[in-house]
Design a protein around this motif. Structure first.
Motif, short mmCIF file in Angstrom:
data_model
loop_
_atom_site.label_atom_id
_atom_site.label_comp_id
_atom_site.label_asym_id
_atom_site.label_seq_id
_atom_site.Cartn_x
_atom_site.Cartn_y
_atom_site.Cartn_z
N LYS A 1 0.83 -1.21 0.00
CA LYS A 1 0.00 0.00 0.00
C LYS A 1 0.86 1.25 0.00
CE LYS A 1 -4.60 -0.95 1.13
NZ LYS A 1 -5.67 -0.75 2.12
N ASN A 2 2.04 1.17 0.58
CA ASN A 2 2.89 2.34 0.68
C ASN A 2 4.02 2.30 -0.34
OD1 ASN A 2 1.72 3.68 3.05
ND2 ASN A 2 2.22 1.74 4.01
N ILE A 3 3.80 1.59 -1.43
CA ILE A 3 4.93 1.27 -2.30
C ILE A 3 5.55 2.52 -2.94
CG2 ILE A 3 3.86 0.87 -4.56
CD1 ILE A 3 5.27 -2.01 -4.19
N ASP A 4 4.77 3.58 -3.12
CA ASP A 4 5.31 4.76 -3.78
C ASP A 4 5.72 5.87 -2.82
OD1 ASP A 4 5.08 3.66 -6.28
OD2 ASP A 4 2.95 4.16 -6.37
N THR A 5 5.61 5.61 -1.54
CA THR A 5 5.98 6.66 -0.59
C THR A 5 7.35 6.34 0.02
OG1 THR A 5 5.00 5.52 1.26
CG2 THR A 5 3.56 6.95 0.01
N ILE A 6 7.87 7.32 0.74
CA ILE A 6 9.17 7.11 1.36
C ILE A 6 9.05 6.06 2.45
CG2 ILE A 6 11.15 8.32 2.33
CD1 ILE A 6 9.44 10.92 1.60
N GLY A 7 7.84 5.98 3.04
CA GLY A 7 7.65 5.09 4.18
C GLY A 7 7.92 3.63 3.88
N HIS A 8 7.80 3.25 2.60
CA HIS A 8 7.81 1.81 2.36
C HIS A 8 9.18 1.19 2.61
CE1 HIS A 8 9.55 2.39 -1.66
NE2 HIS A 8 9.79 1.11 -1.63
N GLN A 9 10.22 2.02 2.48
CA GLN A 9 11.53 1.43 2.78
C GLN A 9 11.71 1.21 4.27
OE1 GLN A 9 14.16 3.94 0.60
NE2 GLN A 9 14.20 2.51 -1.11
#
Lengths: 327, 387
Positions: free
Chosen positions: A56-64
């Motif tokens: 769900k967070n694949i395009d945000t900075i959070g996903h890393q």
């Protein structure tokens, strides 16, 4: 033992005073299964939730950060599992403590999520077909043997099946495999079944993790029987599949007698019954015998009643034999 | 009362418990064989898997026999005639079950008697409904189902049949209330709660009676069902959605605060009492209903996205379970984490757990795939084999 029964037995002199005292000690109230179910649900929610969270967070900075979290948790799980584990043995190894089983399971599940993500995002394992499922499968298989974990073994088996392109879990085995549109699946299923049964046989033969045999056999026997039945239903050369099924039933019958397994005896009987019933229906209705459909229907019903009665008698007899052998 | 040979039932229970006591090392081999000789096996109860096989085969035979009868009489096949046919065949199978398989052959939980119990009950009910031409949704249909299932439970002590009887009884009260007047329908949650509470007390009382010892398992199932309906009748979600679909009342529920309180408090009370009294039925019902609290809250108030809720819930569950295991490293206050089962029983349960794990975890989330959370199908990691 119930108080009533203890009283009754000691009243007739069947219990010594010592046994009576032992049986009357207050039994502890075990909450083993309640706690285990909570743990199991926790692992289920945690691994599923983290998996969705990443995508769900694949395009945000959070996903890393989330990926890091998954990697760290997974590493911690494996480290804990490694540190606490008992030394490896080719026989059954008991878990060192109670929560350990679930730590291993969580570690393996998070590892799969991690690898699947890496493959989807960075294509780490290249584009060659199947490598994204093959590598997790190897890790699962290794973990299953290394940590002696039946749950992980069955995950490895389902992943192996998925890598071969076939679904093998109890629910999907009939709903997700479209044998009639993709006849190649039949041969895949037969091959998979043979491999799994061979693995089970070898485990027992070499006495290497003998207690894994049932899990291998259980998956193998079902997929092999179902593939053979599918072959009978959709392939033109149905009789060869029937012969194969007959031979395999004989093998299963022999094995279940040897191992005194009521379970395999029952499923062998039922699969064989379905195959025979299909053969009779096919001969009555499709192979030119349709001149008198009502008569054929009568015959079919009589056949089903008669054969089911025969099978009932057979099962009752086998039950007696297996039970007798056991004592 | 119960159809089976009562001495045989007693012997079966004693033999089971002697086996368990012997496996746990509580009685000596000499005592064990003495008990086995003194209480010989009278009833025929095959292995569990053989029972499944016999159940399926008996069902096939019964359905084919019914088909044969329908085929012979195909000329005059009207609805009411079919009803008579079903009633007749149901009666025949019931007679076979009682006179032959149970009285003569002493079958008990052999698969054959289970199958005949169910088939005769279902065909009698269907035949009856076809004859009187009623919707099974109406209160009369529920009453008929409840009557037949109750009779079957009394005769054969089948656990699931007892569950059917209880559910049909609750449904009967429910629909009858609606048919009487809308005023009664407004009080339905309280009526069902009162009925469930009364039923629970009654089942628990019966469980302590020596005369009803053969119904122990049925009564355990019934008690659990009564606890669940007691909660469901007061649950905010159930009250609101039932009101909306059956009475057309949309929007918030009058005295909704009361139902919210009940939604939260009842499972807590169950768990508290379950721990206090070491009562497994209360404890397990409370734990299962915790899930219902989460569902109800999430349905009306989306506090956080599903995946965060899953992660948070997972962490909480793991931490709680881990804490309990730590706490019970030594048995305390009569509680233990050690399993009651012997090593041999555990092997079977572990194999079953492995299959559940494979079924529930086989899908890893994939990108661009509307991943649906499909857990919970397996439910408990092997909560069977307990009683």
């Amino acid at each position: 033992m119930d108080q009533r029964i203890v009283d009754k037995l000691s009243g007739t002199g069947l219990l010594t005073q010592e046994s009576r005292d032992k049986l009357q000690q207050p039994r502890l109230f075990s909450i083993h299964w309640e706690v285990n179910t909570l743990l199991y649900l926790g692992v289920l929610l945690l691994s599923g939730g983290l998996g969705i969270l990443v995508y769900k967070n694949i395009d945000t900075i959070g996903h890393q950060a989330i990926l890091l979290l998954i990697g760290l948790t997974c590493g911690l799980c494996f480290m804990y599992a490694y540190k606490k584990k008992r030394p490896f043995s080719r026989h059954k190894v008991l878990a060192p403590n109670v929560g350990w089983d679930y730590v291993v399971l969580l570690g393996c599940l998070l590892f799969i999520t991690f690898v699947t993500y890496l493959q989807a995002q960075y294509n780490v394992f290249g584009t060659r077909y199947g490598s994204a499922t093959f590598i997790p499968m190897l890790v699962l298989l290794f973990s299953a043997y290394y940590f002696d974990h039946l749950g992980v073994l069955s995950l490895a088996i389902t992943n192996f099946a998925a890598w071969m392109g076939i679904a093998i879990t109890p629910y999907e085995i009939l709903t997700s495999n479209h044998f009639n549109t993709d006849t190649r699946l039949i041969f895949t299923g037969i091959l998979l079944g043979v491999i799994l049964i061979a693995a089970g046989y070898l485990s027992e033969y070499f006495d290497f993790k003998k207690h894994f045999t049932f899990t291998y056999d259980n998956f193998g026997v079902h997929i092999l029987f179902i593939s053979l039945l599918a072959g009978m239903f959709v392939m033109p050369s149905y009789f060869f599949f029937f012969l194969g099924l007959l031979a395999f039933s004989a093998f299963c019958y022999w094995q279940s007698k040897k191992r005194r397994s009521f379970y395999f005896m029952m499923i062998t009987t039922l699969y064989l019954y379905i195959a025979l019933g299909y053969l009779v229906i096919r001969m009555l209705f499709f192979s030119g015998g349709s001149a008198d459909p009502i008569g054929a229907l009568y015959l079919a019903l009589f056949y089903f009643i008669g054969s089911a009665v025969a099978m009932v008698l057979f099962l009752i007899r086998q039950n007696k034999k297996l039970k007798h052998d056991r004592i | 009362m119960i159809a089976y040979n009562v001495t045989g039932l007693d012997h079966a229970v004693i033999r089971d418990q002697a086996q368990a006591a012997y496996d746990r090392g509580n009685i000596s081999a000499g005592e064990f064989t003495g008990i086995m000789d003194a209480f010989p096996e009278i009833l025929y109860s095959p292995n569990f898997f053989i029972r499944i096989g016999l159940f399926l085969l008996t069902t096939v035979i019964a359905i084919c026999a019914l088909g044969l009868m329908a085929l012979i009489t195909i000329g005059g096949l009207t609805e009411s005639f079919f009803g008579v046919l079903l009633l007749f065949s149901g009666g025949c199978m019931y007679a076979l079950l009682e006179m032959w398989w149970i009285k003569d052959k002493d079958h008990y939980r052999s698969g054959i008697d289970d199958a005949l119990t169910w088939i005769s009950a279902v065909s009698a009910l269907t035949g009856f409904m076809l004859l009187v031409n009623l919707d099974p949704g109406t209160s009369f249909g529920c009453a008929a189902a409840c009557g037949i299932a109750t009779w079957m439970t009394i005769r054969f002590a089948d656990m699931i049949m007892g569950l059917v009887a209880f559910s049909a009884g609750i449904a009967w009260i429910f629909f009858a209330g609606f048919e009487i007047s809308p005023v009664v329908a407004d009080f339905m949650p309280f009526i069902i709660m009162a009925a469930s509470f009364g039923a629970y007390r009654w089942f628990e009382q019966m469980r302590r009676k020596k005369k009803l010892r053969h119904y122990e398992n049925s009564l355990i199932v019934l008690s659990t069902a009564a606890l669940i309906t007691l909660y469901m009748a007061g649950n905010y979600f159930v009250v609101r959605e039932m009101g909306a679909s059956l009475l057309g009342k949309t929007g918030t529920v009058p005295i909704g605060w009361l139902f919210w309180i009940l939604t939260f408090v009842i499972p807590a009370v169950y768990i508290y009492l379950g721990i206090r009294r070491k009562h497994r039925i209360l404890l397990r019902s409370g734990l299962v209903l915790l899930g219902m609290i989460v569902f109800t809250v999430r349905y009306y108030h989306s506090l956080m996205p599903i995946e965060s809720a899953m992660v948070l819930g997972g962490v909480v569950l793991v931490v709680v379970a881990w804490g309990v295991i730590r706490y019970l490293k030594q048995p305390r206050n009569g509680f233990t984490y050690e399993a009651d089962e012997t090593a041999e029983e555990m092997t079977g349960l572990k194999a079953a757990e492995a299959i559940i794990i494979a079924q529930t975890f086989h899908k890893t989330p994939q990108p661009d795939d509307s991943f649906k959370f499909g857990g919970g199908t397996g439910g408990g990691g092997g909560a069977s084999g307990e009683y």
